[in-house]
Write an enzyme that holds these catalytic residues in place. Structure first.
Site, PDB file in Angstrom:
ATOM      1  N   CYS A 187      60.836  33.313  76.125  1.00 16.62           N
ATOM      2  CA  CYS A 187      59.861  33.496  77.196  1.00 16.62           C
ATOM      3  C   CYS A 187      59.530  34.981  77.200  1.00 16.62           C
ATOM      4  O   CYS A 187      59.503  35.605  76.135  1.00 16.62           O
ATOM      5  CB  CYS A 187      60.400  32.994  78.534  1.00 16.62           C
ATOM      6  SG  CYS A 187      61.987  33.698  79.027  1.00 16.62           S
ATOM      7  N   ALA A 188      59.307  35.578  78.343  1.00 15.61           N
ATOM      8  CA  ALA A 188      58.979  37.000  78.361  1.00 15.61           C
ATOM      9  C   ALA A 188      60.221  37.858  78.127  1.00 15.61           C
ATOM     10  O   ALA A 188      60.232  38.749  77.279  1.00 15.61           O
ATOM     11  CB  ALA A 188      58.313  37.373  79.680  1.00 15.61           C
TER      12      ALA A 188
END
Length: 374
Positions: A112-113
């Site tokens: 994800c981030a």
């Protein structure tokens, strides 16, 4: 670190988006499939990504985001990548194999981030589905919360920063309680528990602005449409709530909401039975009021038997229930019904329990099969 390998036999990695800036590291680990739990597009101009299998699911890292519905698709993608590798995305016969076919098995990167919440949620969902016994399946002592906590602890062995938000943790608990359904991408959406959860969110959104929900879900009709059996468990009896005045059945055990008081000991006896919204409430609830009285559906009775509040209310025993559909204990009778057994053995057992001995002549004799004439 940009990415970490999950402990175990699977070549499964979790990390943040910065891990994709190191394509040669992905090549070294033979990572052929990439799951982006974020809106992300691979740079296919880089040789390493040309033949990579990629799935991007756009989800914000917020507690009210619905990641549960996407778990089957993510789990299936991870499993497919770990076990079958990836087919070339290029139709050109002379296309270069972008990710090296080293001796290590095909790898999957979930990111994800930051590699902290969304990607970890996807990895935990996969672990619970793939290795349920590792975390407490069939162990009656282990609670759902403990199961999910164990899976998170497993990920933290190599990814200490792993920390899904509270909303995602609650959805992972639902995922486990559903049995981790992943036979199709929409497996969760077919679950009655998921539909009830979605509906509860709709109710919360409506009551937050002081309105009754636009759509009303009647649980008895929902169970009929999903072909589930609302009857009580065999051998354990079945509790019914009946109107004290006319004896009309208002609810049975599957539709009675478990309720445990949290107040002081002197108020441990709760004056309410909380139930689900049932179809006999339709004329009242469709008026669109935020709260009101519940009336017995028997037109010849029409006794006031309780009240409802979409926004919920706090019971006098200390429990908060929302939405609340309450029957007053003083207005209804609780009846325990047992399945009748009229066999001779059952009669003898009941008589023996009363201290009455049955005469020998009443004992059942074995039925003889007539012999054929030879």
């Amino acid at each position: 670190m940009a990415l970490n390998r999950i402990e175990g036999t699977d070549n499964l990695f979790v990390g943040g988006v910065f891990g994709l800036n190191r394509p040669r590291v992905l090549e070294e680990h033979n990572i052929r499939s990439i799951l982006s739990v974020i809106k992300y597009s691979l740079r296919y101009d880089d040789d390493v990504f040309q033949n990579a299998e990629h799935l991007s699911i756009d989800i914000d890292d917020m507690e009210d985001q619905d990641i549960l519905a996407h778990l089957p698709k993510m789990v299936r993608f991870i499993d497919r990548g770990l076990n079958a590798g990836v087919a070339s995305l290029s139709s050109s016969s002379d296309a270069k194999t972008a990710i090296s076919s080293s001796e290590s098995p095909p790898g999957v990167l979930v990111h994800c981030a930051m590699g902290k919440s969304r990607s970890v949620t996807a990895v935990i969902a996969y672990l619970l589905w793939k290795y349920p016994h590792r975390f407490g399946k069939h162990d009656p002592i282990v609670t759902t919360q403990e199961v999910v906590a164990r899976a998170l602890a497993w990920v933290r062995r190599t990814r200490p920063m792993a920390e899904p938000n509270e909303g995602f943790m609650a959805q992972l608990e639902m995922w486990w309680e559903m049995g981790c359904p992943a036979d199709s991408d929409d497996a969760v959406e077919k679950e009655a528990a998921y539909q009830r959860w979605l509906y509860k969110r709709e109710v919360e959104d409506a009551t937050r602005i002081g309105r009754a929900p636009d759509r009303i879900r009647f649980e008895d009709e929902a169970q009929e449409s999903s072909a589930t059996d609302p009857a009580g468990k065999p051998g354990n009896g079945n509790m019914e709530l009946k109107c004290k005045k006319c004896r009309r059945v208002l609810a049975n055990e599957p539709f009675i909401v478990p309720h445990q008081g949290r107040g002081s000991p002197e108020r441990s006896t709760c004056p309410h039975y909380f139930i689900e919204a049932l179809s006999w409430m339709r004329p009242i609830l469709e008026e669109g009021e935020l709260d009101g009285r519940l009336i017995c559906p028997n037109l010849k009775c029409s006794a006031s038997i309780g009240r409802y509040a979409w926004q919920g209310f706090k019971c006098s025993c200390g429990e908060w229930v929302a939405p609340a559909f309450s029957l007053q204990t003083s207005k209804v009778d609780k009846v325990i019904t047992q399945r009748e057994n009229h066999g001779a053995d059952a009669v003898a057992e009941r008589m023996a329990a009363l201290g009455i001995r049955m005469p020998p002549s009443t004992a059942q004799k074995p039925i003889e099969t007539p012999k054929e004439n030879l």
